[in-house]
Design an enzyme around this catalytic site. Structure first.
Site, PDB file in Angstrom:
ATOM      1  N   GLY A 156      46.368  22.693 -21.403  1.00 17.51           N
ATOM      2  CA  GLY A 156      46.800  21.314 -21.216  1.00 17.51           C
ATOM      3  C   GLY A 156      46.080  20.592 -20.093  1.00 17.51           C
ATOM      4  O   GLY A 156      44.865  20.705 -19.904  1.00 17.51           O
ATOM      5  N   GLY A 182      46.236  21.068 -16.888  1.00 13.44           N
ATOM      6  CA  GLY A 182      45.669  21.957 -15.879  1.00 13.44           C
ATOM      7  C   GLY A 182      44.270  22.420 -16.232  1.00 13.44           C
ATOM      8  O   GLY A 182      43.362  22.409 -15.393  1.00 13.44           O
ATOM      9  N   SER A 228      56.148  12.542 -13.629  1.00 19.79           N
ATOM     10  CA  SER A 228      56.269  12.052 -15.002  1.00 19.79           C
ATOM     11  C   SER A 228      56.835  10.638 -15.012  1.00 19.79           C
ATOM     12  O   SER A 228      57.541  10.236 -14.076  1.00 19.79           O
ATOM     13  CB  SER A 228      57.200  12.982 -15.804  1.00 19.79           C
ATOM     14  OG  SER A 228      57.511  12.426 -17.072  1.00 19.79           O
ATOM     15  N   TYR A 232      64.624  18.139 -17.165  1.00 15.56           N
ATOM     16  CA  TYR A 232      63.209  17.801 -16.953  1.00 15.56           C
ATOM     17  C   TYR A 232      63.091  16.509 -16.146  1.00 15.56           C
ATOM     18  O   TYR A 232      62.376  16.452 -15.143  1.00 15.56           O
ATOM     19  CB  TYR A 232      62.492  17.660 -18.296  1.00 15.56           C
ATOM     20  CG  TYR A 232      61.025  17.340 -18.159  1.00 15.56           C
ATOM     21  CD1 TYR A 232      60.103  18.337 -17.871  1.00 15.56           C
ATOM     22  CD2 TYR A 232      60.555  16.039 -18.320  1.00 15.56           C
ATOM     23  CE1 TYR A 232      58.748  18.057 -17.729  1.00 15.56           C
ATOM     24  CE2 TYR A 232      59.208  15.742 -18.182  1.00 15.56           C
ATOM     25  CZ  TYR A 232      58.310  16.753 -17.895  1.00 15.56           C
ATOM     26  OH  TYR A 232      56.980  16.456 -17.750  1.00 15.56           O
TER      27      TYR A 232
END
Length: 334
Positions: free
Chosen positions: A13, A15, A171, A193
């Protein structure tokens, strides 16, 4: 001196894309991939070395959902390096995600459709679980494991002559309404989350207050909506294939639909090129992509009260003391 960079969650992803982009920016960077799966980490390293044969890339096993793993990794990192210039706190989970199709349909026909599709507000919930450390899994993975890593690596990070930078992956779904100081692990809610990402915003603000004078700075980034393992876990893959043309159209209305990990890493790469002391501690740096595919970074003030950030920071210190005492581990390395 060659910059020393550690990236958590580097095997896939954002990273993985970040590591590729960092080597393109500076082929001399000393890059350490901190990953849970060493097999995936080795595969990522092979890809990086194929493109940059002379690159200095090392691996360390790190599972931020396990404090024992965090402590072992921190000890290993201290043996290998004398300093860390950049610590990208990128690893994270969004498990057992459910989407509310009722909220989706009603939202599409409201005046807040673009906001809903950009932030997923009101659309998704998760079912959390407890780790072996007795903590909520999303809280420990997305925030607390990283917090302990920072605390253990303070000797490598704090240097007035050469400031270091922490870069948290936050996020657009980080919302104050999902977070509570009385339940900061979000054990009683359905949006762990969102809560954990708001907690990273709080932690970053507090860390700046306590460590800027020691040469350590902290920033948060928002990668935008990126198609990674996290997002693919929300819906079946065939559903995403059906939605993809619509998502490309939505990009004309919202700049945060970065869609690819390469685009999503834009803000992280931009921060890599800045002087840590020049950054605003109360800003979140957003990766953005124009309708024509041009990447850029936009800064927006975080929705954080500094008093709340400080209270939360003290709670993290208390929790650190409790869990490390249980593991018979020191609060910080000698």
């Amino acid at each position: 001196m060659q910059p020393v960079v550690l990236v958590t969650g580097a095997s896939s992803g954002i990273g993985s894309a970040l590591c590729k982009r960092l080597l393109r920016e500076d082929a001399g960077v000393r890059l350490c991939l901190a990953c849970r799966s060493m097999q995936k980490a080795a595969a990522t390293k092979a890809v990086l070395l194929a493109a940059h044969p002379a690159a200095q890339v090392t691996l360390v096993r790190l599972d931020v959902s396990s404090l024992e793993s965090v402590l072992r990794a921190a000890s290993e990192i201290q043996r290998r390096f004398q300093r860390l210039d950049y610590l990208f706190l990128n690893a994270g989970i969004m498990p057992n995600t459910h989407i509310s199709f009722k909220a989706l349909i009603s939202g599409l026909f409201s005046g807040k459709a673009v906001h809903m599709l950009s932030t997923a507000e009101g659309l998704i919930t998760q079912e959390d679980c407890i780790t072996a450390d007795g903590l909520q899994a999303v809280f420990e993975t997305n925030l607390f494991g990283h917090f302990i890593l920072i605390r253990q690596l303070e000797p490598l990070l704090c240097c007035l002559e050469k400031p270091s930078l922490l870069i948290w992956t936050s996020s657009s779904n980080a919302r104050k309404s999902a977070f509570s100081l009385t339940d900061y692990q979000h054990s009683k809610g359905k949006e762990p989350y969102s809560s954990s990402k708001y907690a990273t915003d709080l932690a970053s603000v507090a860390l700046n207050k306590h460590f800027n004078k020691q040469g350590l700075y902290s920033s948060v980034v928002c990668p935008g909506l990126v198609m990674t393992n996290l997002t693919y876990g929300i819906l079946p893959s065939f559903f995403w294939k059906l939605l993809m043309p619509i998502m490309w159209i939505i990009r004309f209305f919202t700049k945060t639909y970065t869609l690819t990990p390469y685009n999503g890493a834009e803000a992280q790469v931009w921060l890599f090129k800045q002087k840590p002391e020049s950054l605003d501690a109360l800003m979140k740096y957003h990766s953005c992509t124009s309708p024509m595919g041009k990447n850029y970074v936009e800064s927006r003030k975080v929705d954080v009260e500094e008093e709340t950030a400080e209270i939360f920071y003290q709670k993290l210190l208390e929790l650190e003391k409790h869990v490390l005492a249980r593991l018979n581990a020191p609060l910080s390395p000698k």
